[in-house]
Write a protein that holds these residues in place. Structure first.
Motif, PDB file in Angstrom:
ATOM      1  N   ALA A   1     -16.533   4.120  -1.568  1.00 48.60           N
ATOM      2  CA  ALA A   1     -17.245   4.863  -0.520  1.00 48.60           C
ATOM      3  C   ALA A   1     -18.736   4.941  -0.832  1.00 48.60           C
TER       4      ALA A   1
ATOM      5  N   THR B   1      -4.331   3.089 -11.213  1.00 50.51           N
ATOM      6  CA  THR B   1      -4.672   1.681 -10.947  1.00 50.51           C
ATOM      7  C   THR B   1      -4.853   0.870 -12.230  1.00 50.51           C
TER       8      THR B   1
ATOM      9  N   TRP C   1     -11.601   4.691  -7.952  1.00 52.51           N
ATOM     10  CA  TRP C   1     -12.208   3.600  -7.191  1.00 52.51           C
ATOM     11  C   TRP C   1     -12.448   3.943  -5.717  1.00 52.51           C
ATOM     12  N   PRO C   2     -11.608   4.773  -5.049  1.00 52.87           N
ATOM     13  CA  PRO C   2     -11.907   5.059  -3.634  1.00 52.87           C
ATOM     14  C   PRO C   2     -13.279   5.710  -3.437  1.00 52.87           C
ATOM     15  N   SER C   3     -13.633   6.623  -4.342  1.00 53.08           N
ATOM     16  CA  SER C   3     -14.951   7.260  -4.257  1.00 53.08           C
ATOM     17  C   SER C   3     -16.060   6.265  -4.578  1.00 53.08           C
TER      18      SER C   3
ATOM     19  N   ASN D   1       0.821  -1.213   0.000  1.00 49.28           N
ATOM     20  CA  ASN D   1       0.000   0.000   0.000  1.00 49.28           C
ATOM     21  C   ASN D   1       0.855   1.263   0.000  1.00 49.28           C
TER      22      ASN D   1
ATOM     23  N   ASP E   1      -8.633   6.963 -11.685  1.00 51.06           N
ATOM     24  CA  ASP E   1      -8.256   5.550 -11.805  1.00 51.06           C
ATOM     25  C   ASP E   1      -7.035   5.313 -12.686  1.00 51.06           C
TER      26      ASP E   1
ATOM     27  N   THR F   1       0.342   6.365  -6.859  1.00 49.59           N
ATOM     28  CA  THR F   1      -0.854   7.205  -6.998  1.00 49.59           C
ATOM     29  C   THR F   1      -0.546   8.686  -6.816  1.00 49.59           C
TER      30      THR F   1
ATOM     31  N   TRP G   1     -11.897  -6.694   1.901  1.00 56.75           N
ATOM     32  CA  TRP G   1     -11.994  -5.277   1.538  1.00 56.75           C
ATOM     33  C   TRP G   1     -12.499  -5.115   0.098  1.00 56.75           C
ATOM     34  N   ASN G   2     -12.005  -5.956  -0.809  1.00 56.72           N
ATOM     35  CA  ASN G   2     -12.397  -5.831  -2.213  1.00 56.72           C
ATOM     36  C   ASN G   2     -13.767  -6.425  -2.511  1.00 56.72           C
TER      37      ASN G   2
ATOM     38  N   TRP H   1     -16.065  -4.794  -1.959  1.00 57.96           N
ATOM     39  CA  TRP H   1     -16.795  -3.576  -2.333  1.00 57.96           C
ATOM     40  C   TRP H   1     -17.252  -3.638  -3.797  1.00 57.96           C
TER      41      TRP H   1
END
Length: 423
Positions: A90, A340, A85-87, A53, A337, A60, A126-127, A129
């Motif tokens: 969320a 990523t 992807w973080p947004s 990370n 993105d 990033t 976690w993924n 999501w």
């Protein structure tokens, strides 16, 4: 329901660096690993994930500003912003249906393993999501809880099947024994990209072009080493962004660091995974016979330990921006993105055995399709994120390559819109 939601959110807030070791420890005990060895493996994996990370953060934090600089320099004007992807994650977790989906998906995965529908045990909670996002989209479109749960389960089944299909590629090319990638975005891009890359590999004049990291290193010496490749690609991106000499050199060195450090972080994480993978195989073979095996489903971030994957992803950053500008009908400005993209092409690179030329060409085709899907997805994507994340200034609609440009999500969106008329 409120209690379940609170427990789920508490676990998720710990982040993958804590969640993963806990899951690994529990699974290790289930597969008869001694407690001391299980603790050591779990902690090693947690530390490896922290390292991964940190390197992803370096990637990033450097590619994001460089992409922004390119957008500003070349005056790109597109009305839908890729918020990343973080947004999207969320927004998915912020939907009322999300709380019950985690236990439902876990149970579903276990049942599918027992029924021998899949060999992948997805421990990358976690993924989840990605599956939650599919369920959330279905809920937004239909307002039906049962259909939302069904959509999330369908998405998981697709991911598990694709993870099984590509497991040998992952294990042989990346050296990740007993591992598969049920990561939603990687699977969706791989589902399209693998057959596209196979077609590209048959085109006269292109099929004989072969440029993996080993071949490049042999031909170009020090300039073909992963570290130097990262520096060259990073410097080129900086130059396209209009950076000064100092900025170009800094970005180049940072990308070289990513290429050098990522394989070491993945190797550390694999040291923790190997004892559990071996024990799981032994237990299953004793109980069900020699043909029975299980794959531990992990984050496709592990693929970035391969220089070819990182090189392909970095080369696709300026290519993606160029495609977005010239593509008729596209209204999405790629941004959040871009860093990523290496994850998205991980299965394509593995199937092409590290051939960077074929992987970049296939990746460009898939990203072209993803931009069309992300544009079409933007109204629902915007609705999912409204009130959850802050929209970029001047942006009325948002989307993302990860969720909006995801073929599996897009198919389920169309399915939801079809079903809406019958519910």
């Amino acid at each position: 329901m409120k209690t379940v939601s609170g427990v789920v959110q508490y676990i998720l807030n710990m982040g993958p660096s804590v969640m993963l070791p806990i899951m690994i420890f529990i699974i290790a005990l289930i597969f008869s690993v001694k407690p001391a060895k299980a603790i050591r493996s779990a902690l090693t994996i947690g530390i490896g994930m922290v390292g991964i990370n940190l390197v992803i953060g370096l990637l990033t934090s450097n590619i994001g500003p460089a992409a922004k600089a390119m957008v500003k320099r070349f005056g790109f004007h597109l009305t839908i912003i890729d918020v990343g992807w973080p947004s999207a994650a969320a927004g998915a977790w912020g939907q009322p249906i999300s709380s019950i989906l985690i236990p439902v998906l876990l149970v579903t995965n276990i049942i599918l393993i027992m029924l021998k529908v899949t060999k992948t045990l997805d421990i990358d909670i976690w993924n989840y999501w990605h599956m939650v996002a599919a369920g959330s989209v279905a809920f937004i479109v239909t307002q039906n809880w049962w259909f939302s749960i069904l959509s999330a389960i369908i998405y998981m089944i697709f991911c598990l099947v694709i993870a099984d299909w590509t497991a040998k590629d992952v294990q042989e090319f990346y050296g990740l024994e007993g591992i598969s990638f049920p990561t939603g975005s990687s699977d969706a891009f791989g589902l399209l990209g693998i057959p596209i890359s196979a077609a590209i590999a048959k085109i006269p004049g292109i099929k004989n072009l072969h440029a993996d990291s080993e071949t490049i290193q042999k031909r170009f010496g020090i300039f073909g080493e992963p570290m130097v490749m990262g520096i060259i690609i990073g410097a080129a991106i900086g130059a396209l962004g209009g950076y000064d000499i100092a900025g170009i050199l800094k970005l180049g060195i940072n990308m070289g660091a990513v290429m050098m450090l990522m394989p070491r972080m993945v190797k550390l994480l694999m040291e923790g995974l190997m004892p559990i993978s071996e024990s799981a195989r032994e237990v299953l073979q004793k109980r069900y016979g020699k043909d029975r095996e299980i794959y531990l489903g992990m984050d496709a971030a592990l693929s970035t330990g391969a220089p070819a994957t990182l090189a392909t992803g970095l080369l696709l950053v300026p290519i993606t921006l160029f495609i977005a500008v010239i593509l008729p009908g596209n209204r999405v400005l790629p941004f959040g993105d871009l860093a990523t993209i290496p994850f998205y092409v991980s299965l394509i690179v593995a199937r092409r055995r590290g051939n960077i030329i074929h992987s970049v060409l296939a990746g460009a085709v898939v990203i072209t399709l993803a931009l069309f899907m992300a544009t079409d997805f933007s109204p629902v994507h915007t609705e999912m994120l409204r009130g959850v994340v802050k929209f970029p200034a001047g942006s009325a609609q948002v989307s993302s390559l990860d969720m909006g440009g995801n073929f599996l999500n897009w198919i389920l969106l169309k399915f939801s819109e079809l079903v809406k008329g019958f519910i």
